[in-house]
Design an enzyme around this catalytic site. Structure first.
Site, PDB file in Angstrom:
ATOM      1  N   GLU A 110     -16.724  -5.331  -9.699  1.00 22.58           N
ATOM      2  CA  GLU A 110     -17.871  -6.147  -8.843  1.00 22.58           C
ATOM      3  C   GLU A 110     -17.958  -6.931  -9.921  1.00 22.58           C
ATOM      4  O   GLU A 110     -19.010  -7.675  -8.965  1.00 22.58           O
ATOM      5  CB  GLU A 110     -19.573  -5.154  -9.173  1.00 22.58           C
ATOM      6  CG  GLU A 110     -18.675  -3.435  -8.261  1.00 22.58           C
ATOM      7  CD  GLU A 110     -18.511  -3.846  -6.404  1.00 22.58           C
ATOM      8  OE1 GLU A 110     -19.037  -4.331  -6.224  1.00 22.58           O
ATOM      9  OE2 GLU A 110     -17.360  -2.991  -6.033  1.00 22.58           O
ATOM     10  N   SER A 385       9.480  14.750  22.098  1.00 22.91           N
ATOM     11  CA  SER A 385       9.463  14.578  23.509  1.00 22.91           C
ATOM     12  C   SER A 385       8.508  13.545  24.026  1.00 22.91           C
ATOM     13  O   SER A 385       8.424  13.219  25.295  1.00 22.91           O
ATOM     14  CB  SER A 385      10.362  16.059  24.497  1.00 22.91           C
ATOM     15  OG  SER A 385      11.460  16.552  23.844  1.00 22.91           O
TER      16      SER A 385
END
Length: 830
Positions: A110, A385
């Site tokens: 950070e 399918s």
């Protein structure tokens, strides 16, 4: 004279001004006073920043202000979740409790220069400005840990210039009044770690089940990775993204000298596993839906998750609590899901969309979502399918050359180098029947006819991701590199249900807030992605899937439903059997569309579905949708005006097949059709064969099969072919005829014994033929679909009309039997 002329020419000219040169002393004083003025202005500005920050700190003290909670509402305006009401999930840690590896990880990630600056990192600001200018957009931030603390503690989430200036003021003031250790401790106690967890101590406990001081390197890096996007990078919600982000943190720690290369590699390789006690810290109802809303709100508002939670926003959604409760109830019922052999349970996800306006009414991220947190609604799996209407039949119908009643061939087993399998055999079928029974060969044949590129383009218009390597005939059966998510499948089917018009799925309808400009959902202009006729034909065909005999019959509810099942086989090398990797049902009513997926998060030989397949997914669809749609006004599928309808189809009736014993043949007959151009195609399959053969063509409604053998069983069906229209009828129900064994009963004839020449008998001649001929017909339809979506509620096999003569027939003589048998055997003998 010459001098006079010269004087005349120059007398009218203006004298040139000489430029004054600034002396070195002038330059020195100019630069000096500019610098002095700049320094004075900088000092004054800095003092103003410090004084402003001091004033704010004096007014607010050291209290931690959490801001105002943002609230999420359902479609009826009822509150369902507060995003910042998680005080119970916070524990304050002292500096001595925070291990050095955790401090190093957060600083490396950070604020690399945390221990060098005084609240504002001007070097980082300059670097960020340069990168932003080069990229022409904001690509890098420059906020220090102190600035982030100032923003989180004292400020709201608005992004005005004054707020940024105030943030800088407070940051400088904090640096004046607190030590670096105090600032870092306050920061780690304040930041949000996702799942309703604030503070490093509670995060260590929740995600790893350990005390803060016992954190290991890989755990510290995992936590340090999260502040940038807590909902996305926490290891519960997305283990893969968390692991990738952890690797970035470890790389930063390595480059900044905090760890060795060996330590980095070891920490990168650890695979996260959530502790059992994570379940104790659940937060809120409908968590998967709320998580989805948060992600959507972050995109709309351009806020971070932490900013979003503290902004006091009122977020209105399309959630139907009735539908969500119905879904949650079924997902909490373990009987709906296949049992696992270990602690990795079989999983599932589901989403419901109102395709009329794109509103997401309910969703399930998976079983025990609060514990696992992996939202499977937007995770891709192989669709099987279920993709056929999207890449095969939809684009075929869109050409205008094919219709639901078009007969599809499936007698070709290999297409170039691709050889799909189909247990149905080579029986031509209509497109509707191919969809209803999920015929594989017919789907591949159809895609081969229209072209893979056309099928892929059609699917991409509906939102599926078709990679370059996916563009082959395996696409017809769901062969996708990255697969498709339940959200993507539900969206694609929503377009069909919406008459071919685009649908924009969303959860948020409106956002309001005191310091927020406001947002109200506006639907983008609808696009006609397929013709209304194509959408109607697909709906008609997929209604047959949910009807009696269809692969998705268990999805039927008390209103019209269309849909498609899908299964994918395991694909594990060396593993035999038909176990299932993914099972699907995607379907819709005239009002709502839903997609259901079932399977395991990680598949291997021990984690596969063994039964049910698409039928289980279809059953879950009906169990959820029936109560979810209670009270929703029932509609019907709208048929477009002028849509072409099927002419009265040809149908062969009174088909019979009987064995004529005295002539050793099978006689086939049926009622003729009233058309001169009709021919009849007869198909036959003998026992042991995998496919039917095209046995005969006839212009008259009868055929005799003289090539039958004793002890062999045959199946027959017939279809009609119209040469004018090039159409074929549906095949008749197949009839099975069993040819009895033949044994020769020779008369006793006195003969001299010849010991050297023993009598040889033909095999299979142990008994006489029965007195009556005929076989029992089998009303089956030729086999089962290769995908395991076996039709439900199918009719029982019927009885053929070949029961034999009603009057006794004379038994043929032994000589006749021998002659006929030898004639049948021909030169090949037995």
């Amino acid at each position: 004279m010459r001098e006079q002329t010269k004087r005349t020419k120059t007398s009218g000219a203006k004298p040139k001004k000489r430029k004054k040169r600034i002396s070195g002393r002038g330059w020195f004083y100019g630069i000096f006073f500019t610098i002095v003025i700049g320094i004075v202005c900088g000092i004054i500005g800095y003092l103003l920043i410090v004084l402003n920050g001091e004033r704010i700190l004096e007014e607010n003290g050291s209290k931690l202000e959490f801001g105002e909670a943002s609230i999420i509402y359902d479609a009826e305006g009822q509150e369902i979740s507060r995003l910042y009401d998680y005080m119970d999930h916070r524990e304050i840690a002292e500096f001595a409790e925070i291990p050095e590896v955790m401090r190093n990880a957060i600083v490396a990630t950070e604020d690399e220069r945390f221990y060098e600056h005084s609240g504002l990192d001007f070097w980082a600001i300059g670097r960020a400005v340069v990168k932003d200018v080069i990229a022409r957009s904001a690509v890098e931030g420059a906020s220090t840990i102190t600035q982030q603390l100032a923003k989180n503690v004292f400020l709201s989430a608005d992004k005005t210039f004054f707020r940024k200036a105030t943030e800088a003021s407070i940051a400088v003031a904090l640096e004046q009044q607190m030590t670096k250790d105090e600032i870092l401790t306050m920061y780690l106690n304040r930041i949000y770690f996702g799942k309703g967890i604030h503070g490093i101590k509670a995060a260590a406990d929740y995600y790893f089940g350990v005390e803060l001081q016992d954190l290991e390197l890989w755990q510290a890096a995992t936590l340090a990775a999260m502040p940038k996007a807590p909902n996305r990078y926490n290891p519960v919600n997305d283990p893969e993204a968390s692991m990738n982000r952890r690797a970035v943190v470890l790389e930063l720690m390595y480059k900044q000298g905090y760890i060795t290369a060996e330590e980095k590699e070891q920490a990168k390789a650890v695979v996260y596993k959530a502790p059992a006690r994570a379940e104790e810290m659940k937060n809120g109802s409908y968590q998967a839906y709320v998580d989805y809303v948060i992600e959507e709100a972050m995109e709309i508002t351009n806020m971070t998750e932490e900013e979003l939670r503290v902004s006091g926003l009122h977020i209105y959604t399309s959630l139907s609590q009735q539908a969500q409760k119905a879904m949650d109830e079924q997902y909490a019922n373990d009987d709906n899901f296949e049992k696992s052999n270990d602690d990795q349970i079989s999983q599932s996800s589901m989403i419901i969309i109102d395709h009329r306006n794109g509103e997401i009414k309910a969703l399930s991220g998976g079983r025990y979502y609060e514990e696992k947190g992996w939202n499977r609604v937007d995770k891709r799996r192989q669709p099987g399918s279920a993709i056929k209407p999207l890449v095969v039949y939809g684009p075929a119908l869109e050409t205008g050359k094919y219709f639901p009643w078009t007969t599809l061939k499936n007698d070709k087993k290999c297409f170039s180098n691709y050889c799909p399998s189909d247990a149905w055999g080579a029986v031509p079928v209509t497109m509707t029947q191919a969809v209803k029974e999920s015929r594989n060969l017919a789907a591949v044949w159809m895609l081969n006819e229209i072209g893979v590129s056309k099928g892929a383009a059609f699917a991409e218009k509906l939102g599926l991701q078709i990679e370059k390597e996916d563009r082959n005939l395996a696409l017809a059966l769901g062969g996708l590199t990255k697969g498709a998510s339940p959200l993507e499948m539900a969206t694609a089917y929503s377009i069909i249900a919406n008459g071919g018009k685009s649908v924009d799925p969303h959860t948020i309808t409106k956002i309001e807030g005191k310091s927020y400009k406001g947002y109200e959902y506006e639907s983008p202009a609808a696009k006609q992605l397929m013709s209304p006729d194509t959408a109607w034909y697909l709906t008609e065909m997929m209604q047959s899937v949910v009807s009696k005999g269809g692969t998705g019959a268990r999805a039927a509810i008390d209103r019209p439903v269309a849909g498609k099942t899908g299964t994918t086989q395991h694909g594990i090398p060396g593993l035999k059997g038909d176990k299932i990797r993914d099972a699907w049902f995607v379907g819709y009513t005239p009002e709502w569309t839903a997609a259901v997926w079932m399977g395991y998060d990680k598949t291997d030989k021990d984690h596969l579905l063994t039964k049910g397949g698409g039928q289980s997914a279809a059953a879950l669809f009906s169990k959820v949708m029936l109560p979810a749609m209670k009270g929703v006004e029932k509609g019907s599928f709208g048929q477009p005006e002028g849509v072409k309808k099927e002419e009265t189809p040809m149908k062969i009736t009174n088909f019979k097949a009987e064995f004529v014993e005295e002539e050793v043949k099978v006689r086939l007959s049926w009622d003729p059709l009233d058309d001169k151009d009709i021919t009849y195609e007869v198909y036959r399959k003998e026992s042991g064969a995998s496919d039917y053969i095209h046995f005969s063509d006839a212009v008259n409604p009868y055929v005799e099969d003289m090539s039958v053998f004793p002890g062999v069983t045959y199946e027959y069906y017939v279809l009609a072919y119209d040469a004018k229209t090039e159409k074929r009828s549906d095949p008749t129900t197949a009839i099975t005829v069993s040819i009895p064994e033949v044994s020769l009963d020779l008369p006793d004839i006195p003969m001299e014994p010849v010991p050297s020449d023993p009598v040889e008998t033909l095999p299979g001649e142990e008994g006489l033929p029965p007195e009556t001929g005929g076989g029992i017909g089998n009303g089956g339809d030729g086999g089962l679909p290769i995908e395991t979506d076996t039709p439900q509620n199918t009719e029982q096999p019927g009885t053929g009309n070949g029961e034999g003569a009603t009057e006794p027939t004379p038994t043929p003589s032994t000589e006749q039997n021998i002659d006929q048998l030898l004639e049948r055997l021909g030169d090949d003998g037995v």
